[in-house]
Write a protein that holds these residues in place. Structure first.
Motif, mmCIF file in Angstrom:
data_model
loop_
_atom_site.group_PDB
_atom_site.id
_atom_site.type_symbol
_atom_site.label_atom_id
_atom_site.label_comp_id
_atom_site.label_asym_id
_atom_site.label_seq_id
_atom_site.Cartn_x
_atom_site.Cartn_y
_atom_site.Cartn_z
ATOM 1 N N UNK A 89 -30.650 -40.577 -37.864
ATOM 2 C CA UNK A 89 -29.281 -41.034 -38.075
ATOM 3 C C UNK A 89 -28.681 -40.260 -39.242
ATOM 4 N N UNK A 90 -27.418 -39.908 -39.108
ATOM 5 C CA UNK A 90 -26.705 -39.211 -40.160
ATOM 6 C C UNK A 90 -25.982 -40.242 -41.024
ATOM 7 N N UNK A 91 -26.190 -40.186 -42.329
ATOM 8 C CA UNK A 91 -25.654 -41.178 -43.261
ATOM 9 C C UNK A 91 -24.688 -40.502 -44.222
ATOM 10 N N UNK A 92 -23.503 -41.106 -44.376
ATOM 11 C CA UNK A 92 -22.504 -40.640 -45.332
ATOM 12 C C UNK A 92 -22.806 -41.273 -46.690
ATOM 13 N N UNK A 93 -22.773 -40.461 -47.749
ATOM 14 C CA UNK A 93 -22.975 -40.957 -49.103
ATOM 15 C C UNK A 93 -21.778 -40.506 -49.939
ATOM 16 N N UNK A 94 -20.946 -41.461 -50.345
ATOM 17 C CA UNK A 94 -19.718 -41.131 -51.064
ATOM 18 C C UNK A 94 -19.736 -41.603 -52.505
ATOM 19 N N UNK A 95 -18.785 -41.087 -53.275
ATOM 20 C CA UNK A 95 -18.609 -41.397 -54.693
ATOM 21 C C UNK A 95 -19.829 -41.007 -55.519
ATOM 22 N N UNK A 96 -20.459 -39.901 -55.143
ATOM 23 C CA UNK A 96 -21.605 -39.443 -55.929
ATOM 24 C C UNK A 96 -21.113 -38.609 -57.112
ATOM 25 N N UNK A 97 -21.912 -38.570 -58.140
ATOM 26 C CA UNK A 97 -21.603 -37.769 -59.321
ATOM 27 C C UNK A 97 -21.518 -36.295 -58.928
ATOM 28 N N UNK A 98 -20.611 -35.564 -59.566
ATOM 29 C CA UNK A 98 -20.465 -34.135 -59.275
ATOM 30 C C UNK A 98 -21.706 -33.340 -59.681
ATOM 31 N N UNK A 99 -22.568 -33.929 -60.512
ATOM 32 C CA UNK A 99 -23.801 -33.259 -60.921
ATOM 33 C C UNK A 99 -24.980 -33.547 -59.991
ATOM 34 N N UNK A 100 -24.787 -34.426 -59.021
ATOM 35 C CA UNK A 100 -25.870 -34.789 -58.099
ATOM 36 C C UNK A 100 -26.308 -33.569 -57.294
ATOM 37 N N UNK A 101 -27.618 -33.411 -57.183
ATOM 38 C CA UNK A 101 -28.189 -32.323 -56.383
ATOM 39 C C UNK A 101 -28.737 -32.910 -55.087
ATOM 40 N N UNK A 102 -28.897 -32.048 -54.092
ATOM 41 C CA UNK A 102 -29.441 -32.495 -52.807
ATOM 42 C C UNK A 102 -30.816 -33.116 -52.984
ATOM 43 N N UNK A 103 -31.599 -32.570 -53.909
ATOM 44 C CA UNK A 103 -32.937 -33.109 -54.171
ATOM 45 C C UNK A 103 -32.857 -34.550 -54.680
ATOM 46 N N UNK A 104 -31.793 -34.859 -55.442
ATOM 47 C CA UNK A 104 -31.620 -36.229 -55.944
ATOM 48 C C UNK A 104 -31.430 -37.204 -54.787
ATOM 49 N N UNK A 105 -30.640 -36.798 -53.783
ATOM 50 C CA UNK A 105 -30.422 -37.667 -52.624
ATOM 51 C C UNK A 105 -31.704 -37.840 -51.823
#
Length: 102
Positions: free
Chosen positions: A1-17
């Motif tokens: 399933x594809x999940x939308x993640x919004x309002x993340x910090x501009x410093x967030x990296x893909x590894x963090x998710x």
């Protein structure tokens, strides 16, 4: 399933998710959407989880929670709608002014 993640910090990296969503189940990929011209994060991204039950559990677990000092929005991603060719609702472009008086 594809999940939308919004309002993340501009410093967030893909590894963090990946690290966050891995606590709810298997993660295939994570992608942060970036501005084409500047390369800067647009503040949202997508996480792909292969197991729908784990994905639904992740949505329930993380929606509205704080992550890297931001309350994130998490829900099932909707398919991108097709855009009509051209610019604007009528196809746009130049000319075709219609009711202009000179």
């Amino acid at each position: 399933m594809n999940i939308y993640v919004g309002n993340i910090s501009y410093q967030t990296k893909e590894e963090d998710l990946v690290e966050l969503f891995s606590t709810a189940g298997a993660v295939d990929s994570a992608r942060i959407i970036k501005d084409r011209e500047t390369g800067r994060s647009k503040g949202f991204g997508f996480v792909e989880m292969p197991n729908n039950e784990e994905a639904k559990a992740a949505i329930e677990k993380f929606n509205g929670t704080e992550f890297l000092s931001r309350n994130i929005t998490v829900n099932e991603a909707k398919p991108k709608e097709e855009r009509p060719a051209g610019r604007g609702p009528r196809g746009g472009g130049f000319g075709g002014g219609g009711n202009r008086r000179y």
